[in-house]
Scaffold this motif. Structure first.
Motif, PDB file in Angstrom:
ATOM      1  N   LEU A 220      10.899  34.242 114.905  1.00  0.00           N
ATOM      2  CA  LEU A 220      10.698  34.857 116.219  1.00  0.00           C
ATOM      3  C   LEU A 220      11.505  34.210 117.335  1.00  0.00           C
ATOM      4  CD1 LEU A 220       6.935  35.886 116.553  1.00  0.00           C
ATOM      5  CD2 LEU A 220       8.956  37.336 116.621  1.00  0.00           C
ATOM      6  N   ASP A 221      12.015  33.010 117.102  1.00  0.00           N
ATOM      7  CA  ASP A 221      12.834  32.366 118.125  1.00  0.00           C
ATOM      8  C   ASP A 221      14.267  32.893 118.147  1.00  0.00           C
ATOM      9  OD1 ASP A 221      10.890  30.795 119.226  1.00  0.00           O
ATOM     10  OD2 ASP A 221      11.251  29.109 117.882  1.00  0.00           O
ATOM     11  N   SER A 222      14.615  33.746 117.188  1.00  0.00           N
ATOM     12  CA  SER A 222      15.966  34.302 117.180  1.00  0.00           C
ATOM     13  C   SER A 222      16.137  35.221 118.387  1.00  0.00           C
ATOM     14  CB  SER A 222      16.212  35.089 115.889  1.00  0.00           C
ATOM     15  OG  SER A 222      15.429  36.261 115.863  1.00  0.00           O
ATOM     16  N   ASP A 223      17.357  35.282 118.915  1.00  0.00           N
ATOM     17  CA  ASP A 223      17.628  36.087 120.114  1.00  0.00           C
ATOM     18  C   ASP A 223      17.295  37.552 119.897  1.00  0.00           C
ATOM     19  OD1 ASP A 223      20.586  34.183 121.084  1.00  0.00           O
ATOM     20  OD2 ASP A 223      18.454  33.844 121.450  1.00  0.00           O
TER      21      ASP A 223
ATOM     22  N   ARG B 283      11.155  41.941 121.406  1.00  0.00           N
ATOM     23  CA  ARG B 283       9.759  41.803 121.829  1.00  0.00           C
ATOM     24  C   ARG B 283       9.632  41.944 123.346  1.00  0.00           C
ATOM     25  NH1 ARG B 283       5.266  37.328 121.810  1.00  0.00           N
ATOM     26  NH2 ARG B 283       3.526  38.554 120.999  1.00  0.00           N
ATOM     27  N   LYS B 284      10.587  41.374 124.089  1.00  0.00           N
ATOM     28  CA  LYS B 284      10.580  41.514 125.544  1.00  0.00           C
ATOM     29  C   LYS B 284      10.712  42.977 125.950  1.00  0.00           C
ATOM     30  CE  LYS B 284      12.426  36.937 126.759  1.00  0.00           C
ATOM     31  NZ  LYS B 284      13.609  36.212 127.299  1.00  0.00           N
ATOM     32  N   GLU B 285      11.566  43.726 125.228  1.00  0.00           N
ATOM     33  CA  GLU B 285      11.735  45.152 125.520  1.00  0.00           C
ATOM     34  C   GLU B 285      10.441  45.919 125.278  1.00  0.00           C
ATOM     35  OE1 GLU B 285      16.440  45.140 124.171  1.00  0.00           O
ATOM     36  OE2 GLU B 285      14.979  46.391 123.104  1.00  0.00           O
ATOM     37  N   HIS B 286       9.737  45.579 124.192  1.00  0.00           N
ATOM     38  CA  HIS B 286       8.448  46.218 123.915  1.00  0.00           C
ATOM     39  C   HIS B 286       7.460  45.974 125.058  1.00  0.00           C
ATOM     40  CE1 HIS B 286       8.399  46.974 119.278  1.00  0.00           C
ATOM     41  NE2 HIS B 286       8.883  47.979 119.952  1.00  0.00           N
ATOM     42  N   ILE B 287       7.373  44.731 125.470  1.00  0.00           N
ATOM     43  CA  ILE B 287       6.425  44.373 126.534  1.00  0.00           C
ATOM     44  C   ILE B 287       6.786  45.084 127.835  1.00  0.00           C
ATOM     45  CG2 ILE B 287       5.585  42.464 127.956  1.00  0.00           C
ATOM     46  CD1 ILE B 287       5.951  40.661 125.466  1.00  0.00           C
ATOM     47  N   LYS B 288       8.086  45.127 128.146  1.00  0.00           N
ATOM     48  CA  LYS B 288       8.540  45.800 129.363  1.00  0.00           C
ATOM     49  C   LYS B 288       8.193  47.286 129.314  1.00  0.00           C
ATOM     50  CE  LYS B 288      12.739  46.860 131.992  1.00  0.00           C
ATOM     51  NZ  LYS B 288      14.233  46.719 132.020  1.00  0.00           N
ATOM     52  N   SER B 289       8.442  47.939 128.160  1.00  0.00           N
ATOM     53  CA  SER B 289       8.130  49.362 128.012  1.00  0.00           C
ATOM     54  C   SER B 289       6.634  49.609 128.143  1.00  0.00           C
ATOM     55  CB  SER B 289       8.623  49.869 126.654  1.00  0.00           C
ATOM     56  OG  SER B 289      10.023  49.768 126.552  1.00  0.00           O
TER      57      SER B 289
ATOM     58  N   LYS C 218      20.735  30.417 109.662  1.00  0.00           N
ATOM     59  CA  LYS C 218      21.486  31.650 109.914  1.00  0.00           C
ATOM     60  C   LYS C 218      21.687  31.922 111.397  1.00  0.00           C
ATOM     61  CE  LYS C 218      21.261  36.644 109.111  1.00  0.00           C
ATOM     62  NZ  LYS C 218      20.461  37.745 108.500  1.00  0.00           N
ATOM     63  N   ASP C 219      20.617  31.843 112.174  1.00  0.00           N
ATOM     64  CA  ASP C 219      20.705  32.207 113.592  1.00  0.00           C
ATOM     65  C   ASP C 219      21.666  31.302 114.352  1.00  0.00           C
ATOM     66  OD1 ASP C 219      19.053  34.358 113.386  1.00  0.00           O
ATOM     67  OD2 ASP C 219      17.237  33.280 113.933  1.00  0.00           O
ATOM     68  N   GLN C 220      21.560  30.000 114.125  1.00  0.00           N
ATOM     69  CA  GLN C 220      22.418  29.100 114.888  1.00  0.00           C
ATOM     70  C   GLN C 220      23.873  29.184 114.422  1.00  0.00           C
ATOM     71  OE1 GLN C 220      19.871  25.793 113.681  1.00  0.00           O
ATOM     72  NE2 GLN C 220      21.669  24.648 112.992  1.00  0.00           N
ATOM     73  N   LEU C 221      24.090  29.580 113.159  1.00  0.00           N
ATOM     74  CA  LEU C 221      25.456  29.739 112.676  1.00  0.00           C
ATOM     75  C   LEU C 221      26.103  31.008 113.215  1.00  0.00           C
ATOM     76  CD1 LEU C 221      25.018  28.673 108.950  1.00  0.00           C
ATOM     77  CD2 LEU C 221      26.418  27.514 110.645  1.00  0.00           C
ATOM     78  N   SER C 222      25.259  32.009 113.542  1.00  0.00           N
ATOM     79  CA  SER C 222      25.799  33.285 114.020  1.00  0.00           C
ATOM     80  C   SER C 222      26.242  33.216 115.477  1.00  0.00           C
ATOM     81  CB  SER C 222      24.746  34.389 113.863  1.00  0.00           C
ATOM     82  OG  SER C 222      23.610  34.129 114.681  1.00  0.00           O
ATOM     83  N   LYS C 223      25.805  32.194 116.202  1.00  0.00           N
ATOM     84  CA  LYS C 223      26.201  32.053 117.605  1.00  0.00           C
ATOM     85  C   LYS C 223      27.544  31.325 117.677  1.00  0.00           C
ATOM     86  CE  LYS C 223      21.357  31.400 118.923  1.00  0.00           C
ATOM     87  NZ  LYS C 223      20.386  30.416 119.448  1.00  0.00           N
ATOM     88  N   PRO C 224      28.421  31.721 118.606  1.00  0.00           N
ATOM     89  CA  PRO C 224      29.693  30.988 118.751  1.00  0.00           C
ATOM     90  C   PRO C 224      29.442  29.573 119.249  1.00  0.00           C
ATOM     91  CG  PRO C 224      29.403  32.539 120.561  1.00  0.00           C
ATOM     92  CD  PRO C 224      28.295  32.812 119.585  1.00  0.00           C
ATOM     93  N   LYS C 225      30.327  28.662 118.888  1.00  0.00           N
ATOM     94  CA  LYS C 225      30.188  27.294 119.361  1.00  0.00           C
ATOM     95  C   LYS C 225      30.372  27.232 120.870  1.00  0.00           C
ATOM     96  CE  LYS C 225      31.971  25.037 115.195  1.00  0.00           C
ATOM     97  NZ  LYS C 225      33.066  24.216 114.655  1.00  0.00           N
TER      98      LYS C 225
END
Length: 813
Positions: A175-178, A184-190, A403-410
């Motif tokens: 759940l900490d992935s962007d 989840r933020k979009e759901h709450i906003k909607s 996976k998540d941290q590897l997918s972000k650019p340095k």
């Protein structure tokens, strides 16, 4: 494993045999009236007392496929244990076994022997097992009775595939992935927008643009084949649609009639749109029904229509309400596993996440167990017999975990750390002088305040002050040997610096050349000539090593290492792999790091870890409540283990039992067992079932040696992936070159027992010797069935189907 439940089979256990023979459990309240009419526990309590109502609700709503049931009787007797294999079966359901208690669930009973517990059981029909120690006593009691139950409990606790609770745990760990965080933020906003604007109070002020924004922002809109504005035209125009929709959302309750009525009130607005708006409006009471949910039910082999009452119409409202036990089960699992504020919007998010996940891959017990376990501890060891896929499981886990941290650019900061942490002090000094003007001079007090120098000493080396002496030392030791101003005798290569008569330092021509040839990547980064958005390196975050008998403290932590230069040998303190990855993790607290130690039991733990064994404990790490830092013996630097470093080891139990492990290691690691998985190799090759062959072989090994000396499924994985002719050749190779040599090692010089296991593959040797009449014991050899598939396959089948020598082996394990 799912939840665990105590259940009483009638008064004094009188229905236990009926439960056992019909492979089910049941309760009897309400006669032949289905429990599907109950919408909540409060509804049940209107007709029953609290204890009875709880049992009904547990049975109808809270139990799930995959949960474990423990049949009990009296104050402290366990009758048997099984696993639930169906949803709730109402009295009219065609699969209902029709026992005395009409409300049932099907169960696979695995144990039907009795044990007595030390604690008293609650005098209720159904009780959840919330205290883990109660389950542990049951498990230990059965295993002490008969060791064969050890594998049954492993099957109960791990299984071949994850149940919903395991999938949920893995989801929560992500759940900490962007992506999930933003979704989840979009759901709450909607939801906030719907609850604010689709109300009677706001109805008059609500504009068409606002309504379009709300509808277009739904997930249902993405799958719509028509323009959203057409909904207005098909429902009497915007003003009429607005009033009808708000009225429907305000008045609809989660029952079949209301859902059907709401659907009939609108044209071109199906269950997907309506259920999503209802969920956004009341996320604690309504769930979303869409193609993603249907796909989930299909993948998990859940037949919603099969749970509908016999003869029902199966309309949208009825189907929607029939989904409730499954959606509620996911919701409860989200709450139980840490997402305490979860709503049905989070259930929807979970299912959207799950659609892109390879369920057969992530639902293997080992990967899920690792993810779940590392939520609670930083140190884990996977142990089991050879070939059970321990190393492979860790490889798959680390790819997913990072996976998540590897997918972000340095980031620039990360690249700066990566570049500088591998540089020597004299290299950083030369780089700093070069970047501030390669032909310029600088005084030490000014050099000390250069950004790169400060960053290197403070962030990389952990020294916030008193590094002037180090700068002087580096400048002097790498200065011109013929310098008129630097009289130090002990000078080292490379030669980089010299000092002017004004006490200002500068780079020699060869120093400039050295920097440009050896530090060009750093020059590009700090001068802005290098693109910083490059991919991250998996090897930077994960280090893989193997312990062996000669592995020591100097390899792992630090030690004196020889340096040969122009025939001269000198020694300097060098970092080991553990110290290196600890430094990287300390300098990058935003990311996770993993150290994988293969064959951890082969090393001398006291020799390798030394005084650092205490520092790896979860609460002794840097930033934790009981943080400990020590001074390393060689470098004299302070050292602690960062909290973002995970240590994962593997251990082959055929080499050494857990009981023989260093007690210091056992106390600081959590152990997860990996046993052979026969389902992976359940393939028949020209009459030979590979899964059955290995299972029977392991049964004999467990009986003759112990369960730690079984053979893992990975020995045969290559075989089952090939076409039949290639598979036959590969099976021959694996059997004669991997399996038989391993068995010969297990039964070293004990040909009688080896023959009991291998049957026709072990034959008596023709001695042809003048000593033949004097030999007391028989001589044996391995029979080679090369180019004889018929004989080879027949001999293999005798191993697992029974033969003259193998038929009397007890394989009930």
């Amino acid at each position: 494993m799912g939840n665990k439940w105590f259940i009483r089979p009638g008064e004094k256990g009188r229905l236990w045999n009926e439960f056992l023979n019909n492979k089910c459990i049941g309760i009897g309240w309400d006669g032949d009236e289905s429990y599907s009419g109950y919408e909540s526990l409060d509804d049940v309590k209107q007709s029953h007392g609290t204890n009875d109502a709880n049992s009904i609700w547990y049975f109808y709503n809270d139990m799930s496929e995959g949960d474990v049931v423990i049949a009990v009787n009296g104050q402290n007797t366990v009758l048997g244990i099984g696993k639930i294999t169906s949803n709730y079966l109402e009295p009219q359901h065609p699969e209902n076994p029709g026992i005395e208690y009409l409300h049932t669930r099907l169960v696979h009973w695995l144990i039907n022997e009795q044990i007595t517990l030390s604690y008293n059981l609650a005098n209720k029909t159904i009780t959840p097992v919330n205290e883990e120690w109660k389950w542990e006593e049951i498990k230990n009691g059965y295993i002490q009775m008969n060791n064969k139950y050890k594998d049954i409990f492993a099957q109960l606790e791990n299984g071949d595939k994850m149940d919903i609770s395991q999938l949920v745990k893995y989801f929560i760990s992500q759940l900490d992935s962007d992506e999930l965080k933003n979704h989840r933020k979009e759901h709450i906003k909607s939801s906030e927008m719907v609850r604010e604007k689709l109300t009677n109070q706001y109805s008059e002020a609500l504009t068409e643009e606002e309504m379009l924004e709300i509808l277009n922002d739904t997930d249902a809109a993405y799958g719509a084949r028509y323009n959203i504005e057409s909904i207005f035209a098909n429902n009497g125009g915007f003003d009429n649609f607005k009033v009808d929709l708000i009225t429907s959302l305000e008045s609809t309750k989660p029952n079949e009639n209301d859902i059907n009525q709401a659907l009939k009130s609108f044209n071109n607005m199906g269950i997907g749109f309506l259920s999503e708006l209802l969920c956004l409006k009341e996320p604690n009471n309504f769930w979303i029904k869409n193609s993603v949910v249907d796909d989930f039910f299909s993948r998990m082999n859940i037949d919603i229509k099969g749970t509908l009452p016999y003869g029902s119409k199966g309309d949208q409202g009825e189907y929607y309400i029939a989904m409730k036990p499954h959606m509620s089960n996911i919701l409860q699992n989200l709450k139980i596993n840490g997402l305490k504020d979860a709503t049905y919007m989070d259930v929807d998010l979970f299912l959207w996440w799950l659609k892109d996940i390879d369920v057969p891959n992530i639902t293997t017990q080992n990967k899920s167990l690792l993810h779940n376990t590392l939520v609670h501890t930083k140190n884990v060891i996977l142990y089991g017999p050879p070939g059970t896929g321990k190393t492979y499981a860790i490889q798959q886990f680390t790819k997913s975990f990072l996976k998540d941290q590897l997918s972000k650019p340095k980031s620039f900061e990360e690249m700066k750390i990566e570049l500088l942490q591998d540089l020597k002090w004299y290299q950083v000094v030369a780089l700093s002088i070069y970047l501030n003007g390669k032909n310029e001079t600088v005084k030490v007090p000014d050099l000390k305040n250069h950004d790169i120098i400060k960053f290197y000493f403070e962030k990389i080396r952990g020294r916030e002050r008193n590094f002037s002496q180090t700068l002087w030392g580096q400048l002097q030791s790498h200065s011109n040997p013929n310098s008129e101003t630097v009289k130090t005798e002990n000078k080292s290569s490379p030669t980089l610096f010299d000092k002017a008569s004004s006490s200002e330092w500068y780079l020699l021509p060869e120093g400039i050349e050295y920097v440009e040839n050896n530090l060009s990547e750093a020059i590009d980064l700090f001068t802005g000539n290098k693109q910083i958005y490059e991919e991250k390196d998996f090897g930077h975050y994960c280090t893989f090593i193997t312990f062996h008998q000669s592995y020591g403290y100097e390899d792992f932590i630090e030690g004196l290492k020889p340096i040969v230069y122009e025939g001269d040998v000198s020694y300097k303190v060098g970092s080991g792999v553990f110290k290196d990855i600890c430094e990287r993790a300390k300098n990058d607290p935003e990311n996770n790091y993993v150290l994988v130690i293969d064959e951890i039991n082969r090393g001398n733990i006291a020799k390798i870890f030394g005084e650092l064994i205490t520092l790896i404990e979860d609460d002794k790490r840097s930033g934790k409540s009981n943080e400990i830092s020590i001074k390393l013996p060689y470098s004299k630097t302070d050292f602690s283990v960062p909290s973002n470093l995970y240590i994962v080891g593997t251990m082959n139990t055929a080499d050494r039992s857990i009981a023989l492990l260093d007690i210091a290691l056992r106390r600081r690691f959590t152990f997860l067992e990996m046993m052979p998985d026969y389902s992976i190799i359940d393939v028949e090759i020209d009459g030979v079932n590979i899964g059955s062959l290995l299972k029977e072989l392991n049964g004999m090994l467990s009986a003759l040696i112990d369960r730690d000396h079984q053979i893992g499924h990975s020995y045969f994985c290559e075989v089952v992936e090939l076409e039949e002719e290639q598979a036959k050749n590969k099976l021959y190779f694996v059997w004669y070159n991997r399996v038989i040599p391993l068995l010969q090692e297990y039964f070293y010089n004990d040909w009688e027992q080896l023959k009991m296991v291998l049957g026709d593959f072990v034959v008596e040797k023709d001695n042809n010797s003048i000593l033949e009449d004097r030999l007391v014991s028989k001589n044996y050899e391995i029979k080679n069935f090369e180019n004889d598939w018929s004989g080879f396959s027949t001999a293999l089948n005798k191993v697992y189907l029974g033969g003259e020598l193998t038929g009397d082996i007890d394989t009930d394990y």
